[in-house]
Design an enzyme around this catalytic site. Structure first.
Site: not given
Ligand code: AHR
Length: 508
Positions: A193, A314
């Site tokens: 991220e 994820e």
């Protein structure tokens, strides 16, 4: 016998609930891609009690353990045949300094886990503990490197430490710490991220960082790295476009994160929800298909041969934490609704085999949509665990494309099919997984086998009285799969009734 009245293809049972029809046609003639076992991957972050208390209790713990790993959890995970495990984060990865997690445990420096509850991390679970865990589970490690707050040198040395068999400084340090031979580490994430907790970068800047870091992550001896760039969240197609353009074939995989979450400030209870909440959640989880299609379309323009994998590293549900637990620990319960999300999502992943090479549900123990929850020495298996167990038959099987015609339901202003399915074949067996998301109506399903030969059928079903049902530490067997004997095989056709809110996997 139930009394049935036929109404325009809809049967109304004597119990008053509608019974609808669905027709599935298998297309074995188009079965030519494999569902990678890595689509059934997992994720373990230094977050809450995922690692400490969940996977690792240490050798001196009163909780029964095998060299520090919880024996009950390890045994349960072995039954899932987990193909890979991503670690150490998540957001934690970009603040993790691996050298703090090697050597004698009592000498390891401590740090504060700033992302997750501000608790002290004593680094007692580090590189050796993780890679040995993967060996114990028989799965491939997926290591997430620190790009946000680490250095190129640090990541380069970590790769050398883990994978070099030479007479090199890092390989010798590893030997000094008790591991003679290197581990095999294929999957390496270059940041996590990076648009947010992993450094708050712009895509162009991250693309350059990726290129720079990845140069120094070398292939030592027989170890060949599969490098994964930190990809987009949900609907951020611009991020994917820039990375495909600027990194291109210098990456082997590009990640994507997609959580089924209602509102960051009001996520809703994991166990106390209405029928509308249930449908909303399933509708949101199904939207991942559109998101995959759009990211895939961008990837296709730069990489039509599909050399770069889309790694959904994820995904899963994200609800409010259980009352009374630390909000930073993301400890949530898991109901039949979560199992439906898992089954629907896995049916979608099974469909995009060409591009999707790996996915990792978040997370394996005690965090978000877990397989397992633990409390001290107690453990329970969640409904999601059972979906992964039932669906394990699809790992490395050949996907059988199918066509599905069924009723639809308006959810989030979209017409959502009430039945979802995927099918595969391996070792002479055909597996068909089916879900009926409708809260009230059963579905009469006809499956056209299209010439595929089968002499017998068996199956398993996961359902419950209500979709809010869940296993608890005091009552851990509320939900578990049962034998499903309702499927009938007639020549080229299979018929069955799929009960309301149920998940069935058939074996032919
Ligand atoms: O899985 C929990 C967190 O969700 C991860 O640390 C992060 O990558 C994502 O935002």
């Amino acid at each position: 016998m139930k009394k049935l009245i036929v109404l325009l293809g809809i049967l109304v049972c004597a119990n008053g609930f509608a019974q609808q029809n669905a027709v599935i046609t298998l297309h074995p003639e188009d079965a030519n891609t494999q569902i990678s076992k890595h689509v059934y991957g997992h994720f373990a972050e230094h977050l809450g009690s995922c690692i400490y208390g969940g996977l690792w209790v240490g050798e001196d713990s009163p909780v029964p353990n095998t060299n520090g790993y919880r024996t009950d959890v390890i045994n349960a995970l072995k039954e899932l045949h987990i193909p890979n495990l991503r670690w150490p984060g998540g957001c934690f990865a970009d603040e993790y300094h691996w050298m703090d997690g090697i050597g004698p445990r009592e000498k390891r420096p401590k740090m504060v886990n700033n992302n997750w509850g501000g608790v002290v991390e004593d680094n007692s679970f580090g590189t050796h503990e993780f890679l040995n865990l993967c060996e114990l589970l028989g799965c491939e490690p997926y290591v997430s490197g620190n790009v946000g707050s680490g250095t190129v040198e640090e990541l380069a040395k970590w790769v050398e430490y883990m994978t070099s068999d030479g007479d090199s400084p890092m390989a010798n340090l590893r030997r000094q710490n008790g591991r003679e031979k290197p581990w095999k580490v294929k999957y390496l994430g270059i940041g996590n991220e990076s648009w947010g907790c992993g450094g708050d970068m712009l895509p162009e800047f991250y693309a350059d960082q990726y290129r720079r870091y990845s140069v120094y992550c070398r292939n030592f001896d027989n170890n060949k790295l599969f490098k994964i760039a930190s990809g987009a969240s949900d609907y951020d197609y611009h991020w994917t476009d820039v990375l495909m353009n600027k990194i291109g074939n210098k990456m082997n995989g590009l990640s994507l994160h997609y959580y089924t979450i209602k509102d960051w400030h009001q996520k809703g209870s994991a166990t106390d929800f209405s029928g509308d909440d249930y449908y909303w959640t399933l509708g949101k989880s199904l939207e991942i298909e559109e998101v995959i299609q759009k990211h895939t379309a961008i990837m296709d323009t730069y990489d039509p041969k599909k050399n770069i994998g889309l790694m959904v590293d994820e995904w899963g549900t994200w609800f409010d934490v259980e009352p009374g637990t630390n909000p930073g620990f993301l400890f949530q319960q898991n109901t039949l609704r979560d199992a439906m999300v898992a089954a629907l999502t896995l049916n979608i992943f099974n469909k995009y085999t060409g591009r999707i090479q790996m996915t990792n549900i978040a997370q394996v123990v005690n965090v978000l949509q877990s397989m397992i929850l633990t409390k001290d020495d107690k453990m329970l298996l969640t409904p999601t665990y059972f979906v992964f167990k039932m669906y394990a038959v699809h790992q490395d099987a050949t996907a059988i494309p199918l066509n599905l015609v069924c009723e639809t339901k308006k959810i989030r202003e979209k017409d959502v099919p009430v039945v979802s399915a995927s099918a595969s074949q391996k070792d002479g067996k055909i597996h068909i997984s089916l879900t009926n998301l409708d809260l009230k109506s059963a579905q009469d399903v006809t499956i056209q086998l299209s010439g595929m030969k089968a002499s017998q059928v068996s199956g398993q079903i996961l359902t419950a009285k209500t979709v809010t049902d869940h296993n608890t530490f005091d009552n851990p067997n509320v939900l578990k799969p049962a034998d499903f004997k309702g499927a009938k095989l007639k020549k080229d056709e299979l018929t069955l009734q799929l009960p309301a809110h149920s998940i069935v996997v058939l074996e032919l």
